[in-house]
Design a protein around this motif. Structure first.
Motif, PDB file in Angstrom:
ATOM      1  N   THR A  94       0.848  -1.215   0.000  1.00 50.01           N
ATOM      2  CA  THR A  94       0.000   0.000   0.000  1.00 50.01           C
ATOM      3  C   THR A  94       0.873   1.251   0.000  1.00 50.01           C
ATOM      4  O   THR A  94       0.622   2.207  -0.746  1.00 50.01           O
ATOM      5  N   ASN A 127       2.241   1.690  -3.460  1.00 45.05           N
ATOM      6  CA  ASN A 127       1.235   2.154  -4.426  1.00 45.05           C
ATOM      7  C   ASN A 127       0.822   3.600  -4.172  1.00 45.05           C
ATOM      8  O   ASN A 127       0.591   4.367  -5.103  1.00 45.05           O
ATOM      9  N   GLU A 128       0.743   3.961  -2.897  1.00 45.52           N
ATOM     10  CA  GLU A 128       0.402   5.348  -2.567  1.00 45.52           C
ATOM     11  C   GLU A 128       1.475   6.300  -3.099  1.00 45.52           C
ATOM     12  O   GLU A 128       1.174   7.395  -3.570  1.00 45.52           O
ATOM     13  N   ASP A 129       2.724   5.885  -3.001  1.00 47.25           N
ATOM     14  CA  ASP A 129       3.809   6.738  -3.489  1.00 47.25           C
ATOM     15  C   ASP A 129       3.671   6.989  -4.991  1.00 47.25           C
ATOM     16  O   ASP A 129       3.830   8.119  -5.464  1.00 47.25           O
ATOM     17  N   GLU A 174       0.973   6.919  -6.756  1.00 51.22           N
ATOM     18  CA  GLU A 174      -0.196   7.770  -6.979  1.00 51.22           C
ATOM     19  C   GLU A 174       0.090   9.230  -6.593  1.00 51.22           C
ATOM     20  O   GLU A 174      -0.282  10.169  -7.310  1.00 51.22           O
ATOM     21  N   MET A 175       0.781   9.412  -5.453  1.00 47.65           N
ATOM     22  CA  MET A 175       1.080  10.789  -5.010  1.00 47.65           C
ATOM     23  C   MET A 175       1.965  11.481  -6.047  1.00 47.65           C
ATOM     24  O   MET A 175       1.751  12.649  -6.384  1.00 47.65           O
TER      25      MET A 175
END
Ligand code: MRU
Length: 354
Positions: A135, A138-140, A142-143
């Protein structure tokens, strides 16, 4: 020149648990993927900048702690023993570099994830750690993508853009922070020109930024660190975008040594100076830049590294801070995944990240 476009800078092997990382010490001459499994290997990779750049360090540490936990789960009998060994390994990895807040941010998230599974089976605990690491990765991605979407609106066709150090895809999982708007401008067919400061003493601008932008087909010129003032004076730079290792609550920003000098010069010549960074780099618990711990590195990086023979007299004093703090007054905007923050930063940061 080997293409790294389709390789994530840091990644997870779930079949045979390992942290996979492009060895950035060897770039641009060799693309080698490291397989890291022990806490010592992970600590060493971060300390020696095989894995570097604030977001990549955070994601690498998160994946690394899942991998370490897999081994600890085999070695430890009781839950108390497992949790204590986990915390000890996490603290050890956290001590590898002090300035980028992403390291402690990611380790804290992983530790809280494990704590929330107290009393559950070992398999469930490991699965939770693995999911949390994925997670965070994946967040990285997206950011960084969103930073590009906001940041590209600041770029105009024909712009000359200066960047310092490497806040590119190699400093994150993909896209980069400072480079994400640049990649998006390029994809939209905008005619832009990027100047990369070589970034003494470890040459992240030369070895990494100019490499990744040039190999992506972006019009790129490498310059020495002291050259940007003359380019600004000549009107060849319309904006500066850099990354960050920690943003304090008042908008002061720690980034690679030399950044604050670029910001001061940009202010003098009326060139807007932007900082790009994800929420994981914003540290609301640090009031101002004066409270940020600046990493000091070995003087041999200045005198000997990269040279066949020493380039300074033996024994001369060397000062080698890895980062500096840019005062918030010098920053035209902070590009985040939640939009572009404008002064006054104390209020803007509190509103979005408080
Ligand atoms: O010492 P490094 O190479 O880890 O320093 C990296 C930087 O200063 C980057 O600009 C920063 O981490 C932002 S990365 C998106």
């Amino acid at each position: 020149m080997e293409d790294i476009k389709n390789i994530d800078t840091v990644d997870i092997d779930i079949e045979e648990p390992a942290l996979l990382a492009i060895d950035q010490r060897l770039l641009p001459n060799e693309v080698k993927i490291l397989r890291l499994k022990t806490k010592e290997e992970i600590y060493d990779a971060i300390k020696t900048l095989a894995v570097r750049g604030a977001p990549a360090i955070g994601v690498g540490a998160a994946i690394g702690m899942y991998v370490v936990a897999e081994q600890l789960a085999k070695d430890c009998k009781s839950e108390d023993e497992f949790f204590a060994a986990y915390k000890e390994a996490s603290d050890y990895i956290n001590s590898s570099r002090p300035t980028a807040v992403n390291l402690s941010w990611a380790l804290k998230r992983m530790e809280e994830c494990l704590d929330s599974r107290r009393g559950e089976s070992r398999d469930t605990q490991l699965l939770a750690l693995r999911d949390e690491a994925i997670t965070i990765k994946n967040e990285d991605i997206e950011m960084c993508r969103k930073i590009g979407e906001y940041g590209v609106e600041l770029i105009h066709p024909g712009d000359g853009i200066l960047t310092h150090c490497n806040a590119g895809r190699l400093a994150t999982v993909r896209y980069g922070t400072a480079t994400s708007p640049i990649y998006q401008a390029h994809e939209r067919g905008m005619d832009i020109h990027v100047y990369c400061d070589e970034t003494r003493p470890l040459l992240q601008g030369a070895r990494l930024t100019s490499y990744e932008l040039f190999s992506a087909g972006i019009d790129t010129t490498l310059i020495c660190d002291g050259m940007s003032a003359s380019l600004m004076r000549d009107g060849r730079i319309q904006m500066v975008i850099v990354g960050c290792d920690r943003v304090a609550a008042n908008g002061d920003v720690a980034n690679k040594i030399g950044t604050s000098m670029v910001a001061a010069v940009a202010k003098y010549y009326g060139v807007p100076f932007y900082v790009a960074g994800p929420g994981s780099t914003i540290d609301m618990s640090t009031p101002t830049g004066r409270d940020i711990v600046i990493e000091q590195r070995d003087g041999s990086e200045v005198t000997d590294k990269w040279y066949e023979r020493p380039m300074a007299p033996a024994g001369v004093g060397v000062y080698n801070p890895a980062f500096d703090v840019t005062d918030h007054e010098l920053i035209a905007g902070i590009i985040t995944e939640k939009g572009i923050l404008r002064p006054p930063y104390t209020e803007a940061l509190k509103k979005i990240f408080g």
